[in-house]
Design an enzyme around this catalytic site. Structure first.
Site, PDB file in Angstrom:
ATOM      1  N   SER A   1     -10.348   0.146   6.945  1.00 46.34           N
ATOM      2  CA  SER A   1      -9.686   0.254   5.644  1.00 46.34           C
ATOM      3  C   SER A   1      -9.014  -1.017   5.137  1.00 46.34           C
ATOM      4  O   SER A   1      -8.588  -1.072   3.989  1.00 46.34           O
ATOM      5  CB  SER A   1      -8.640   1.373   5.669  1.00 46.34           C
ATOM      6  OG  SER A   1      -9.266   2.621   5.508  1.00 46.34           O
TER       7      SER A   1
ATOM      8  N   LYS B   1       0.852  -1.200   0.000  1.00 50.66           N
ATOM      9  CA  LYS B   1       0.000   0.000   0.000  1.00 50.66           C
ATOM     10  C   LYS B   1       0.879   1.239   0.000  1.00 50.66           C
ATOM     11  O   LYS B   1       1.872   1.302   0.735  1.00 50.66           O
ATOM     12  CB  LYS B   1      -0.902  -0.030   1.240  1.00 50.66           C
ATOM     13  CG  LYS B   1      -1.914   1.120   1.299  1.00 50.66           C
ATOM     14  CD  LYS B   1      -2.838   0.976   2.514  1.00 50.66           C
ATOM     15  CE  LYS B   1      -3.898   2.065   2.529  1.00 50.66           C
ATOM     16  NZ  LYS B   1      -4.810   1.955   3.700  1.00 50.66           N
TER      17      LYS B   1
ATOM     18  N   SER C   1      -9.905   2.209   2.674  1.00 55.12           N
ATOM     19  CA  SER C   1      -8.970   2.897   1.806  1.00 55.12           C
ATOM     20  C   SER C   1      -7.988   1.971   1.088  1.00 55.12           C
ATOM     21  O   SER C   1      -7.411   2.385   0.086  1.00 55.12           O
ATOM     22  CB  SER C   1      -8.176   3.923   2.621  1.00 55.12           C
ATOM     23  OG  SER C   1      -7.322   3.273   3.550  1.00 55.12           O
TER      24      SER C   1
END
Lengths: 95, 492
Positions: free
Chosen positions: B183, B78, B159
């Site tokens: 997330s 990420k 997210s």
């Protein structure tokens, strides 16, 4: 609570975020809406409840006050938008 | 070589050890898949050369019978983790051009374990969002499609949406996520994956671009529970560079998957059945309870009375911490800079140009609730309610071992199908936020499909630092559910 334009302008200034006058109206509505949503917390009885600052059940660790890192100014400055002679450059702040 | 991309992390690990294929072959198969699937917009930065270099090193280690727990396994990182020498953007314009001169602890741990990082995956800007639509680099597309309308583009959740899309589309075997209010778990549910947010303090936050420091935790996103257990073990551990890193032993998470949950008590919180919960999600939950019963566990009706206040509490605490954390983006030390006549003007112009709408909104709310005159009424009040929410869980865990709830109130929705009201979008996280506020481990597991063919997830919540029980129960449910669906074209 409903905010007004002057309050939103003041918050934006505290946050150092430029907000154009034509954005204010929309922001006032949006932020007031959010505040109304969070204000339902007022109905919870929190008498005698200690605020929770962290979920970690631990004392903050301490260490000896010694320099353990550093001495690489080039790395520190490598991402600066503007720098000169080992310093970050900013617009003039003293007349 | 396309079949190499369909392996689980565990099968790929065993295949490398048995020398059925090499780490370079495994990396090449995934690099090809990644390049072919650019239309998903899952990656912000691809690093195929670095990956191949690492894979060669892994092959050398494996040849000598050495190597770590993730040796030679291709993963996505990420883009909230700072990676040395590789741009790290948080999907924000304000970090334009930023190349960290250091490596985050979690990504360093994974590399030390031998993981081969294929690239940096997309996210909502600064991890603030539940759809990936707040990214400065455009939305990510969910590889899953509706049966009734395969042309509609759906969100992967957020997210950690780039990571979720990449794992679901078989571009990587697994990926890292971070979870502040859901997330990891919500995008895992939207993309048919397993995602675990460990206990707060389990993973070091050092080098993860901060959003809300009292909530942020890293965790793995994978296609199976076993894969999650393997990868989690390579991410966690005490780190003196994070003052809230916990000094607890790291168990062998994979060894916890014993398959035996007889006698375990599973809490079913009545407050997670709000009016208007869809029949589909209710049924998924009932099916999950039935699977646990069949395996010898006992469902127990429990109450978490402050559940409805978790969302408003979160939307005071998280923006407050965000406004403070994001004060560092000032156009002086790194990232974007927009010139101004004075220093203050430069700050204000830089921040207005660099932050997107959702981030600006949260900074303003956070600044307001922390400002003089409102601090007690909003921020302190929210911290008090947060304690009541955490106490609810502590009380429940006196009588149960684990808690089962839905992960999200709906399957993945379409890009552009939501209204403009931010509060509506926040409701996506209504089932995941309480766990975050209490700092507990939470795992999302795919257990079924919606009537329209989209994955749905259930959440398991555990006691602090008891990821082992969560993983053990998830493993049993995974086998019972037999979830084997994949996005169209990627089956089996």
């Amino acid at each position: 609570m409903s905010l007004d334009k002057a309050t939103v302008k003041n918050i934006a200034n505290l946050a150092r975020l430029e907000v154009r006058d034509d954005e204010l109206e929309h922001l006032v509505g949006e932020l007031s809406n959010i505040l109304q949503f969070v204000e339902q917390l007022a109905e919870v009885n929190t008498d005698g409840v200690a605020p929770m600052t962290s979920v970690a059940h631990m004392e903050l660790p301490r260490r000896a006050d010694e320099v353990t890192d550093g001495n690489y100014p080039d790395k520190v400055l490598a991402n600066a938008p503007e720098c000169h002679d080992g310093f970050f450059l900013v617009p003039k702040v003293v007349e | 070589m396309t079949e190499l991309t369909k392996l689980t992390l565990a099968a790929a690990r065993d295949g490398l050890k048995a020398k059925n294929f090499t780490a370079v072959e495994l990396a090449n198969a995934h690099i090809a898949a990644m390049e072919k699937a650019r239309g998903l917009n899952a990656f912000v930065t691809e690093t195929p050369e670095l990956a191949l270099e690492r894979a060669k090193l892994s092959d050398a280690k494996i040849a000598k019978g050495a190597g770590g727990a993730m040796e030679g396994l291709p993963i996505g990182m990420k883009d909230l983790f700072c990676t040395e020498g590789v741009p790290s953007t948080a999907c924000s314009k304000i970090l334009e051009g930023f190349v960290p001169p250091y490596e985050s602890t979690v990504s360093a741990n994974l590399k030390k374990a031998g993981a081969v990082v294929l690239g940096k995956t997309a996210l909502d800007e600064f991890a603030m969002g539940s759809s990936n639509m707040t990214s400065a680099f455009g939305p990510v597309i969910n590889p899953w499609k509706r049966k009734s309308d395969p042309a509609a583009q759906l969100v992967p959740g957020g997210s950690s949406g780039g990571s979720a899309a990449a794992v679901a589309a078989r571009l990587v075997l697994a990926a890292t996520g971070t979870d502040t209010g859901g997330s990891i778990r919500q995008p895992a549910a939207f993309c048919g994956l397993v995602g675990i947010k460990p206990t707060y303090g389990r993973c070091s936050r050092w080098g993860i671009i901060a959003f809300a420091s009292s909530l942020d935790q890293a965790g793995p996103m994978t296609r199976t529970v076993r894969d999650a257990a393997i990868m989690l073990g390579s991410m966690v551990g005490y780190d003196p560079k994070d003052s809230t890193s916990a000094q607890v032993a790291v168990p062998d998470f994979e060894a916890a998957l014993s398959g035996d949950i007889r006698g375990l008590k599973v809490g079913i919180p009545r407050e997670y059945r709000p009016d208007g919960l869809s029949d589909e999600i209710s049924k998924l939950w009932e099916d999950g309870i039935a699977m646990l019963k069949a395996a010898g566990a006992t469902p127990v009706d429990i109450s978490l009375p402050h559940t409805k206040y978790a969302l408003p509490t979160y939307y005071i605490v998280a923006p407050a911490e965000c406004s403070s954390n994001l004060a560092r983006y000032d156009g002086v030390r790194y990232g974007l800079r927009v010139e101004g006549k004075t220093l203050d003007e430069m700050y204000a112009k830089t921040r207005a140009a660099g932050f997107g709408k959702e981030v600006r909104r949260r900074i303003l709310i956070g600044t307001y609730v922390l400002s003089a005159g409102y601090y007690d009424a909003y921020y302190i009040k929210a911290q008090k309610v947060r304690r009541l929410i955490a106490d609810d869980f502590a009380k429940a865990f006196q009588s149960v071992d684990v808690i089962l709830t839905p992960t999200a109130p709906s399957p993945a929705f379409g890009i552009g199908e939501t209204d403009d009201n931010p509060v509506t979008m926040w409701l996506n996280d209504v089932f995941t936020i309480p766990t975050s506020l209490a700092g507990l481990p939470g795992l999302s597991l795919p257990t079924g499909l919606s009537s329209d063919g989209l994955p749905l997830g259930l959440q398991l919540i555990g006691r602090p630092f008891d990821e082992e029980t969560v993983l053990k129960v998830a493993d049993v449910m995974e086998k019972a559910a037999g979830f084997s669906a994949a996005p169209s074209g990627l089956e089996g």
